[in-house]
Every structure is written in structure tokens, then in C-alpha cells.
Scaffold this motif. Structure first.
Motif, PDB file in Angstrom:
ATOM      1  N   UNK A 100      14.585  58.858 -12.548  1.00  0.00           N
ATOM      2  CA  UNK A 100      15.397  58.022 -13.423  1.00  0.00           C
ATOM      3  C   UNK A 100      15.180  58.423 -14.891  1.00  0.00           C
ATOM      4  N   UNK A 101      13.945  58.802 -15.246  1.00  0.00           N
ATOM      5  CA  UNK A 101      13.698  59.248 -16.610  1.00  0.00           C
ATOM      6  C   UNK A 101      14.605  60.419 -16.972  1.00  0.00           C
ATOM      7  N   UNK A 102      14.743  61.347 -16.041  1.00  0.00           N
ATOM      8  CA  UNK A 102      15.619  62.497 -16.274  1.00  0.00           C
ATOM      9  C   UNK A 102      17.098  62.135 -16.155  1.00  0.00           C
ATOM     10  N   UNK A 103      17.417  61.226 -15.254  1.00  0.00           N
ATOM     11  CA  UNK A 103      18.816  60.823 -15.110  1.00  0.00           C
ATOM     12  C   UNK A 103      19.347  60.216 -16.404  1.00  0.00           C
ATOM     13  N   UNK A 104      18.528  59.424 -17.076  1.00  0.00           N
ATOM     14  CA  UNK A 104      18.963  58.778 -18.312  1.00  0.00           C
ATOM     15  C   UNK A 104      18.847  59.714 -19.505  1.00  0.00           C
ATOM     16  N   UNK A 105      17.666  60.299 -19.698  1.00  0.00           N
ATOM     17  CA  UNK A 105      17.397  61.063 -20.914  1.00  0.00           C
ATOM     18  C   UNK A 105      18.015  62.455 -20.928  1.00  0.00           C
ATOM     19  N   UNK A 106      18.302  63.012 -19.743  1.00  0.00           N
ATOM     20  CA  UNK A 106      18.790  64.387 -19.695  1.00  0.00           C
ATOM     21  C   UNK A 106      20.142  64.517 -18.989  1.00  0.00           C
ATOM     22  N   UNK A 107      20.189  64.147 -17.714  1.00  0.00           N
ATOM     23  CA  UNK A 107      21.438  64.323 -16.977  1.00  0.00           C
ATOM     24  C   UNK A 107      22.545  63.406 -17.494  1.00  0.00           C
ATOM     25  N   UNK A 108      22.172  62.222 -17.975  1.00  0.00           N
ATOM     26  CA  UNK A 108      23.167  61.332 -18.565  1.00  0.00           C
ATOM     27  C   UNK A 108      23.797  61.933 -19.809  1.00  0.00           C
ATOM     28  N   UNK A 109      22.986  62.637 -20.594  1.00  0.00           N
ATOM     29  CA  UNK A 109      23.502  63.321 -21.781  1.00  0.00           C
ATOM     30  C   UNK A 109      24.462  64.440 -21.372  1.00  0.00           C
ATOM     31  N   UNK A 110      24.084  65.188 -20.345  1.00  0.00           N
ATOM     32  CA  UNK A 110      24.966  66.252 -19.849  1.00  0.00           C
ATOM     33  C   UNK A 110      26.320  65.678 -19.447  1.00  0.00           C
ATOM     34  N   UNK A 111      26.312  64.565 -18.731  1.00  0.00           N
ATOM     35  CA  UNK A 111      27.577  63.959 -18.292  1.00  0.00           C
ATOM     36  C   UNK A 111      28.425  63.508 -19.481  1.00  0.00           C
ATOM     37  N   UNK A 112      27.766  62.971 -20.510  1.00  0.00           N
ATOM     38  CA  UNK A 112      28.515  62.549 -21.701  1.00  0.00           C
ATOM     39  C   UNK A 112      29.125  63.750 -22.424  1.00  0.00           C
ATOM     40  N   UNK A 113      28.346  64.817 -22.547  1.00  0.00           N
ATOM     41  CA  UNK A 113      28.849  66.014 -23.221  1.00  0.00           C
ATOM     42  C   UNK A 113      30.025  66.608 -22.451  1.00  0.00           C
ATOM     43  N   UNK A 114      29.896  66.688 -21.135  1.00  0.00           N
ATOM     44  CA  UNK A 114      30.994  67.213 -20.330  1.00  0.00           C
ATOM     45  C   UNK A 114      32.254  66.360 -20.496  1.00  0.00           C
ATOM     46  N   UNK A 115      32.081  65.076 -20.671  1.00  0.00           N
ATOM     47  CA  UNK A 115      33.236  64.178 -20.784  1.00  0.00           C
ATOM     48  C   UNK A 115      33.953  64.319 -22.116  1.00  0.00           C
TER      49      UNK A 115
END
Length: 273
Positions: A100-115
Motif C-alpha cells: 500500500x505504501x508503494x500503491x499510494x506514494x509511487x504507483x498512484x503517482x504513475x496513474x495520475x501522470x498517465x491520466x
């Protein structure tokens, strides 16, 4: 025409301060958060919109992008601020907590950037600002999982800095030091160490240091970081990294000029470990 900015994690701390700061500067602001219906400080008006965005929910990200563009016609700056810290020895963290730490701090950022990238690429302009931490450049005891997620975001940002310039898109990183927010409260996920008593004394020493008023006296304010974000958003430079706070600048000076061994040794002595 006023420029528009979207800020994730705007329900508290740096995100809320940034939303307020940009609004006062005359910008159109989209303050996003998981529960906008609970927000009481930020008030919607013609230049301030509160939209739902959970970085762990791709559909909410896509919807927030669409609604932001519909509200203001064009987005000029996107700030990835949402995040939190995990605290404790690695082996005490559950798989769920660590992922979850990575889902929020890293992968969540990736998803926002892709969007947001299709919009920025179509406009041949845009600024992506990722809020990392001085903890993305160096580590502190018991914050290894958190620090590693921010290290990853630093690496991602540096790669994007190269890749996106061809489309007129700037990538910036904000690296705050200690900030007077609720990071150590609701934004901190403390691992259960009950099955690892061998860390008890070590953890106690670290926790006492972090809660020592003398340690926090040099902390900056969310408003200070908001000012640094504003500089990054408006200076029209290709600068990648923006340190925010006296302690962040001091830590990085030691790391850069005296090397990691010296800086880590200083941290050990300061922490008393």
C-alpha cells in the motif's frame, strides 16, 4: 486568462496550503481528495473546485481529470502531493502495508501522470510537480519502506524530465524536510512490532527523537512548501529539484559535499543509535 492547477491530497497539510496559496494568487484551483464532501476549510467558488480523487482508484483519477478540464478548459500544472509514511522495521510490516505504501506514494503517482499526459501533450505544454521528500534523497532510521517509495519517485521523475521535454512538458520535484503537518499522526502508518521485541529499545530511541521539540524546531510550514511549489510552477525553468526547508538543505549539503558515509554517520550520532 487565469492558469489552472490540480493538486492531489489537498485535504490537509501541504496540499491544502498549496490550494489556498494558488487561489490567493489568482489561479484556478482543483483541490482533490478522497472525501471532498467532508472538506470545511476550502470553499468552492468560480476559481476553486473540490473533486474526488483517490490515487488507488483509477476511475476516480480519470473522472477528476475530465471534470477539471470541463471546469477550466485547460490544466496547466498537475501536483502529485497525496502520500503518507510507513514507520517501523521492514520485517514488522505486513505485505499489505508495504504494498500500500508503494500503491499510494509511487504507483498512484504513475496513474495520475498517465491520466494527465494526453491533455498536456495535446497542448504541447504542462508542468508535472511531484512532491517527494528529502527522504527521497537520503534515509532515516525505521523509515526505509517510506524512503524507498520516495527514492523510486525521484528516479521516475528524473526519467520523465528527459522523456517529456520533447512535448513541452516540464517535470519538477519538491523535496521538503520536516514540515509541521499531521505526517506523524494520521499520515503515519506504524508497523506492529509486538512480535519483534528485539527492536523495542531501538524504536523507542528513534520515536523519542522524532517527537523531541528540539528536533522539530527547525521544521518548516506547509505554507513555505506551497511557496516553493508556486516557484516551481511559475519560474519557466527546466530545473528538476527544489529543496524546501532549512533542514532539507542542510541534510543535502552534508550528503552531497561530504558523502553518504559522513552524512549517515552524523545521522546515527544525532539519533543516538
Amino acid at each position: 486568462m487565469s492558469k489552472a492547477i490540480v493538486i492531489t491530497g489537498a485535504s490537509s497539510g501541504i496540499g491544502k496550503a498549496a490550494a489556498t496559496f494558488f487561489h490567493q494568487k489568482g489561479w484556478n484551483v482543483v483541490a482533490t481528495m478522497r472525501n471532498p464532501e467532508k472538506e470545511t476549510d476550502l470553499k468552492e467558488d468560480e476559481r476553486m473546485k473540490l473533486f474526488k480523487l483517490d490515487v488507488m482508484d483509477k476511475s476516480s483519477i480519470a473522472e477528476a481529470v475530465q471534470k477539471s478540464i470541463a471546469a477550466f478548459g485547460k490544466i496547466d500544472v498537475w501536483v502529485n502531493n497525496a502520500g503518507y509514511g510507513a514507520f517501523g522495521p521492514l520485517e514488522a510490516g505486513t505485505d499489505e502495508q508495504i504494498r500500500r505504501q508503494y500503491d499510494v506514494n509511487f504507483f498512484g503517482v504513475i496513474d495520475c501522470i498517465k491520466a494527465i499526459l494526453p491533455h498536456f501533450k495535446a497542448n504541447r505544454a504542462g508542468v508535472i510537480i511531484n512532491v517527494t521528500s528529502i527522504g527521497g534523497l537520503l534515509t532515516l532510521p525505521l523509515f526505509g519502506v517510506y524512503n524507498s517509495s520516495k527514492f523510486a519517485l525521484e528516479g521516475l521523475s528524473e526519467g520523465l524530465w528527459f522523456d517529456l521535454q520533447q512535448f513541452g512538458i516540464k517535470v519538477k520535484v519538491i523535496e521538503p524536510g520536516g514540515i509541521k503537518t499531521d505526517f506523524a499522526g494520521r499520515s503515519l502508518d506504524q508497523f506492529d512490532q509486538s512480535e519483534f521485541p528485539e527492536y523495542e529499545n531501538y524504536s523507542k530511541i528513534i520515536a523519542e527523537k522524532f517527537t523531541d521539540p528540539d528536533y522539530a524546531k527547525n521544521f518548516g510550514s506547509p505554507e513555505m512548501v506551497a511557496g516553493v511549489i508556486y516557484t516551481a510552477a511559475t519560474d519557466n525553468k527546466t530545473t528538476l529539484r527544489y529543496l524546501a526547508g532549512k533542514d532539507a538543505k542542510q541534510f543535502w549539503f552534508l550528503r552531497r559535499w561530504f558523502g553518504y558515509k559522513f552524512q549517515m554517520g552524523m545521522a546515527k550520532r544525532y539519533m543516538g543509535i
